[in-house]
Motif scaffolding. Structure first.
Motif, PDB file in Angstrom:
ATOM      1  N   ASN A 149       0.828  -1.228   0.000  1.00 43.13           N
ATOM      2  CA  ASN A 149       0.000   0.000   0.000  1.00 43.13           C
ATOM      3  C   ASN A 149       0.850   1.260   0.000  1.00 43.13           C
ATOM      4  O   ASN A 149       0.580   2.226   0.721  1.00 43.13           O
ATOM      5  N   GLN A 150       1.908   1.226  -0.828  1.00 42.92           N
ATOM      6  CA  GLN A 150       2.783   2.386  -0.970  1.00 42.92           C
ATOM      7  C   GLN A 150       2.779   2.868  -2.418  1.00 42.92           C
ATOM      8  O   GLN A 150       2.406   2.128  -3.334  1.00 42.92           O
ATOM      9  N   GLU A 151       3.215   4.089  -2.605  1.00 44.98           N
ATOM     10  CA  GLU A 151       3.230   4.684  -3.941  1.00 44.98           C
ATOM     11  C   GLU A 151       4.262   3.968  -4.830  1.00 44.98           C
ATOM     12  O   GLU A 151       5.391   3.702  -4.392  1.00 44.98           O
ATOM     13  N   PRO A 152       3.886   3.661  -6.064  1.00 47.67           N
ATOM     14  CA  PRO A 152       4.835   2.993  -6.965  1.00 47.67           C
ATOM     15  C   PRO A 152       5.919   3.966  -7.449  1.00 47.67           C
ATOM     16  O   PRO A 152       5.787   5.186  -7.329  1.00 47.67           O
ATOM     17  N   PHE A 153       6.981   3.390  -7.995  1.00 49.31           N
ATOM     18  CA  PHE A 153       8.061   4.192  -8.572  1.00 49.31           C
ATOM     19  C   PHE A 153       7.688   4.555 -10.013  1.00 49.31           C
ATOM     20  O   PHE A 153       7.142   3.730 -10.750  1.00 49.31           O
ATOM     21  N   SER A 154       8.017   5.764 -10.416  1.00 46.70           N
ATOM     22  CA  SER A 154       7.710   6.200 -11.775  1.00 46.70           C
ATOM     23  C   SER A 154       8.721   5.674 -12.788  1.00 46.70           C
ATOM     24  O   SER A 154       8.372   5.339 -13.924  1.00 46.70           O
ATOM     25  N   THR A 155       9.975   5.607 -12.368  1.00 48.73           N
ATOM     26  CA  THR A 155      11.048   5.169 -13.268  1.00 48.73           C
ATOM     27  C   THR A 155      12.018   4.264 -12.529  1.00 48.73           C
ATOM     28  O   THR A 155      12.031   4.199 -11.292  1.00 48.73           O
ATOM     29  N   PHE A 156      12.852   3.594 -13.308  1.00 49.55           N
ATOM     30  CA  PHE A 156      13.890   2.767 -12.713  1.00 49.55           C
ATOM     31  C   PHE A 156      14.856   3.605 -11.899  1.00 49.55           C
ATOM     32  O   PHE A 156      15.301   3.191 -10.814  1.00 49.55           O
ATOM     33  N   ASP A 157      15.183   4.786 -12.406  1.00 46.48           N
ATOM     34  CA  ASP A 157      16.109   5.665 -11.686  1.00 46.48           C
ATOM     35  C   ASP A 157      15.543   6.064 -10.323  1.00 46.48           C
ATOM     36  O   ASP A 157      16.282   6.148  -9.333  1.00 46.48           O
ATOM     37  N   GLU A 158      14.232   6.294 -10.259  1.00 44.30           N
ATOM     38  CA  GLU A 158      13.613   6.620  -8.982  1.00 44.30           C
ATOM     39  C   GLU A 158      13.709   5.427  -8.026  1.00 44.30           C
ATOM     40  O   GLU A 158      13.974   5.598  -6.827  1.00 44.30           O
ATOM     41  N   TYR A 159      13.486   4.246  -8.567  1.00 43.74           N
ATOM     42  CA  TYR A 159      13.621   3.017  -7.767  1.00 43.74           C
ATOM     43  C   TYR A 159      15.029   2.907  -7.186  1.00 43.74           C
ATOM     44  O   TYR A 159      15.211   2.632  -5.999  1.00 43.74           O
ATOM     45  N   ILE A 160      16.042   3.146  -8.026  1.00 43.85           N
ATOM     46  CA  ILE A 160      17.424   3.064  -7.567  1.00 43.85           C
ATOM     47  C   ILE A 160      17.707   4.119  -6.507  1.00 43.85           C
ATOM     48  O   ILE A 160      18.328   3.841  -5.471  1.00 43.85           O
ATOM     49  N   THR A 161      17.223   5.332  -6.749  1.00 49.24           N
ATOM     50  CA  THR A 161      17.475   6.437  -5.821  1.00 49.24           C
ATOM     51  C   THR A 161      16.865   6.165  -4.444  1.00 49.24           C
ATOM     52  O   THR A 161      17.510   6.357  -3.409  1.00 49.24           O
ATOM     53  N   LYS A 162      15.636   5.694  -4.433  1.00 44.58           N
ATOM     54  CA  LYS A 162      14.921   5.514  -3.161  1.00 44.58           C
ATOM     55  C   LYS A 162      15.284   4.224  -2.435  1.00 44.58           C
ATOM     56  O   LYS A 162      15.007   4.084  -1.246  1.00 44.58           O
ATOM     57  N   THR A 163      15.886   3.289  -3.145  1.00 42.74           N
ATOM     58  CA  THR A 163      16.292   2.025  -2.507  1.00 42.74           C
ATOM     59  C   THR A 163      17.794   1.820  -2.626  1.00 42.74           C
ATOM     60  O   THR A 163      18.281   0.690  -2.544  1.00 42.74           O
ATOM     61  N   GLY A 164      18.518   2.888  -2.784  1.00 37.26           N
ATOM     62  CA  GLY A 164      19.964   2.804  -3.055  1.00 37.26           C
ATOM     63  C   GLY A 164      20.733   2.035  -2.005  1.00 37.26           C
ATOM     64  O   GLY A 164      21.693   1.343  -2.323  1.00 37.26           O
ATOM     65  N   GLY A 165      20.307   2.134  -0.745  1.00 37.09           N
ATOM     66  CA  GLY A 165      21.024   1.434   0.311  1.00 37.09           C
ATOM     67  C   GLY A 165      20.563   0.021   0.507  1.00 37.09           C
ATOM     68  O   GLY A 165      21.108  -0.714   1.334  1.00 37.09           O
ATOM     69  N   ASP A 166      19.590  -0.408  -0.280  1.00 37.47           N
ATOM     70  CA  ASP A 166      19.003  -1.742  -0.110  1.00 37.47           C
ATOM     71  C   ASP A 166      19.625  -2.718  -1.088  1.00 37.47           C
ATOM     72  O   ASP A 166      18.990  -3.239  -1.985  1.00 37.47           O
ATOM     73  N   GLU A 167      20.916  -2.959  -0.911  1.00 38.81           N
ATOM     74  CA  GLU A 167      21.628  -3.849  -1.827  1.00 38.81           C
ATOM     75  C   GLU A 167      22.072  -5.099  -1.119  1.00 38.81           C
ATOM     76  O   GLU A 167      22.376  -5.075   0.058  1.00 38.81           O
TER      77      GLU A 167
END
Length: 232
Positions: free
Chosen positions: A214-232
């Motif tokens: 129930n969270q807002e989806p990512f608009s682009t792959f770059d946004e996904y990378i930016t917002k989850t950058g530390g989740d590697e």
């Protein structure tokens, strides 16, 4: 004397059924003092000591049975009980694996035993062993839990394509799954696609996870990378 010991054993059972574990333990102590070679008494006392969080003494009772018994079924029961104690006794991962090794080597291993050993192998960084155990577990029982465990092991080993295959297999089964489990599956598959730089699939799975949470989806792959950058 045997009858007296048995009387204390029955008294121990009565106290246990009444919920008085300490009285039950005291009666078992007396039974063992009178009949120190009765393995049933040691098994029962080991169980009681475990329930009272007396892990060391519990292990001693099960070890007594293991040291003295030549009955394979009785030995398997004692090793299984020790396994449970070591599992809940913090800092005994190696002992858990040793007990599972005995159980599996002597033909008593079930699917959950292989899975359990796989989990502990993964925690120790023995990734190939973990993969082998999860595979054995899945061969015995085609549980999604075992596929998910093996997918995590594949991911840890950097076998990202194989991790994706296992996670996809779970999804393709279309078994009813709790939304949190589904979210975790999409989360890990997105991470694997991301490692392989398959951007479209990574973004799609990440957004499936967001939908389930129930969270807002990512608009682009770059946004996904930016917002989850530390989740590697």
């Amino acid at each position: 004397m045997i009858q007296e010991a048995e009387a204390y054993f029955q008294k121990s059972r009565e106290s246990y059924r009444a919920g008085d574990l300490k009285a039950s333990l005291a009666a078992l102590d007396k039974a063992i003092t009178i009949d120190p070679n009765n393995h049933e008494y040691y098994m029962a006392r080991g169980d009681l000591r475990y329930m009272l969080d007396e892990y060391g003494p519990s292990i001693e009772d099960f070890t007594k049975v293991i040291d003295d018994s030549q009955d394979l079924d009785e030995l398997a029961e004692a090793h299984s009980k020790m396994l449970v104690v070591y599992h809940y006794w913090s800092g005994h991962t190696n002992e858990v694996i040793e007990e599972l090794n005995w159980i599996i080597a002597h033909g008593f291993g079930r699917s959950n035993d292989f899975s359990w050993r796989g989990l502990h192998m993964l925690r120790l960084g023995l990734i190939e062993n973990a993969i082998s155990d999860y595979s054995a577990a899945y061969e015995l029982a085609s549980s999604n839990d075992y596929l998910l465990g093996r997918a995590h092991a594949f991911y840890a080993a950097q076998y990202y394509e194989k991790a994706i295959d296992d996670l996809t297999l779970i999804l393709d089964k279309k078994d009813p799954l709790h939304p949190s489990i589904l979210a975790a599956i999409y989360h890990w598959r997105a991470k694997a696609y991301r490692k392989l730089n398959i951007k479209e699939n990574a973004l799609s799975d990440a957004n499936q996870e967001m939908l389930l949470r129930n969270q807002e989806p990512f608009s682009t792959f770059d946004e996904y990378i930016t917002k989850t950058g530390g989740d590697e």
